[in-house]
Scaffold this motif. Structure first.
Motif, PDB file in Angstrom:
ATOM      1  N   ALA A  13      31.621  75.560  24.270  1.00 43.45           N
ATOM      2  CA  ALA A  13      32.798  74.932  23.521  1.00 43.45           C
ATOM      3  C   ALA A  13      32.570  73.251  23.492  1.00 43.45           C
ATOM      4  CB  ALA A  13      34.292  75.072  24.157  1.00 43.45           C
ATOM      5  N   GLU A  14      32.224  72.889  24.985  1.00 46.18           N
ATOM      6  CA  GLU A  14      31.883  71.442  24.838  1.00 46.18           C
ATOM      7  C   GLU A  14      30.475  70.973  24.052  1.00 46.18           C
ATOM      8  OE1 GLU A  14      33.327  70.415  29.334  1.00 46.18           O
ATOM      9  OE2 GLU A  14      31.426  71.544  29.441  1.00 46.18           O
ATOM     10  N   LEU A  15      29.439  72.120  23.886  1.00 49.87           N
ATOM     11  CA  LEU A  15      28.416  71.582  23.027  1.00 49.87           C
ATOM     12  C   LEU A  15      28.745  71.428  21.782  1.00 49.87           C
ATOM     13  CD1 LEU A  15      25.792  73.706  25.152  1.00 49.87           C
ATOM     14  CD2 LEU A  15      25.269  71.314  24.699  1.00 49.87           C
ATOM     15  N   CYS A  16      29.726  72.653  21.173  1.00 45.89           N
ATOM     16  CA  CYS A  16      29.972  72.337  19.880  1.00 45.89           C
ATOM     17  C   CYS A  16      31.019  71.066  19.780  1.00 45.89           C
ATOM     18  CB  CYS A  16      31.033  73.446  19.499  1.00 45.89           C
ATOM     19  SG  CYS A  16      30.148  74.975  19.603  1.00 45.89           S
ATOM     20  N   GLU A  17      31.463  70.578  20.657  1.00 41.32           N
ATOM     21  CA  GLU A  17      32.157  69.220  20.552  1.00 41.32           C
ATOM     22  C   GLU A  17      31.330  68.157  20.653  1.00 41.32           C
ATOM     23  OE1 GLU A  17      35.426  66.474  20.271  1.00 41.32           O
ATOM     24  OE2 GLU A  17      35.198  68.301  19.757  1.00 41.32           O
TER      25      GLU A  17
END
Length: 239
Positions: A13-17
């Motif tokens: 999720a943080e990589l997508c952000e």
């Protein structure tokens, strides 16, 4: 998202952000070229790259429009939207450069023009010292899209150990230990090319920093910490 976190520390999720933030920063800097251009972050599990889906502009990218693409081009996780056909730019550079955690490819106009004109990038400004010396390498095997692993590997070989490469008559690629650094580098390369064009336009006796001074400026102005601080500034500007 703070620049102090590398992709190795981030969840999916943080990589997508992170990819979303990079995309919107690039789009806000007019590097979007309609729906083309993309940045990627290395997957910490070695599964491939996190990159935006195809068919939308950089400024439109939210975390839900990012997916994980394998070296073979398979979408493994995240958005089920269409995959960019130039994913080998990212996967092959990351395969060749274990030190690279982020890759950006855009069609920044002044940098394209400088490379197409066959002109060296000169340190007439601070920004250019982030890249030269030595000269930014030029990929001339094709000006077409990088759609195969073979072309991606050839581009990676041209990039070698540099932090940027000109795709002549096509665009630019910048890399860094993380996507934050690669993103800021893309903005700096375009700024350097634009400043050089403005300088030459005056028609005077152009001056620029010699290699020793350029390298000294690079160390002082564009340290990893400074580049991350610029990233944080750009994120704040997104609001």
């Amino acid at each position: 998202m703070s620049a102090d976190l590398s992709s190795a520390d981030l969840s999916s999720a943080e990589l997508c952000e992170l990819v979303s933030l990079s995309s919107r920063i690039l789009g806000g800097a007019d590097q979007g070229d309609f729906i083309w251009g993309h940045g990627s972050a290395r997957d910490p599990g070695g599964r491939g790259i996190w990159i935006k889906e195809s068919g939308i502009g950089l400024a439109e990218v939210g975390p839900d429009r990012v997916h994980l693409v394998s070296r073979e081009g398979e979408v493994l996780e995240g958005s089920q939207g269409p995959r960019h056909i130039e994913y080998p730019i990212h996967t092959e550079i990351m395969a060749a450069r274990p030190d690279v955690g982020g890759v950006v490819h855009t069609h920044s106009p002044h940098a394209i023009a400088l490379a197409a004109a066959g002109v060296d990038l000169l340190p007439v400004s601070h920004a250019a010292t982030h890249f030269v010396p030595p000269q930014v390498p030029r990929f001339t095997e094709t000006a077409n899209l990088i759609r195969t692993r073979e072309l991606g590997a050839s581009l990676a070989a041209t990039l070698a150990g540099s932090n940027a490469v000109f795709l002549v008559n096509h665009g630019i690629v910048t890399v860094g230990p993380d996507l934050q650094t690669a993103t800021v580098s893309a903005l700096l390369l375009e700024a350097a090319a634009q400043q050089q064009l403005l300088t030459m336009g005056f028609g005077g006796a152009t001056s620029w920093s010699d290699d020793e001074e350029a390298l000294a400026k690079r160390e002082i102005i564009y340290s990893p910490k400074a580049l991350h601080t610029v990233w944080d500034h750009l994120v704040r500007r997104l609001g």
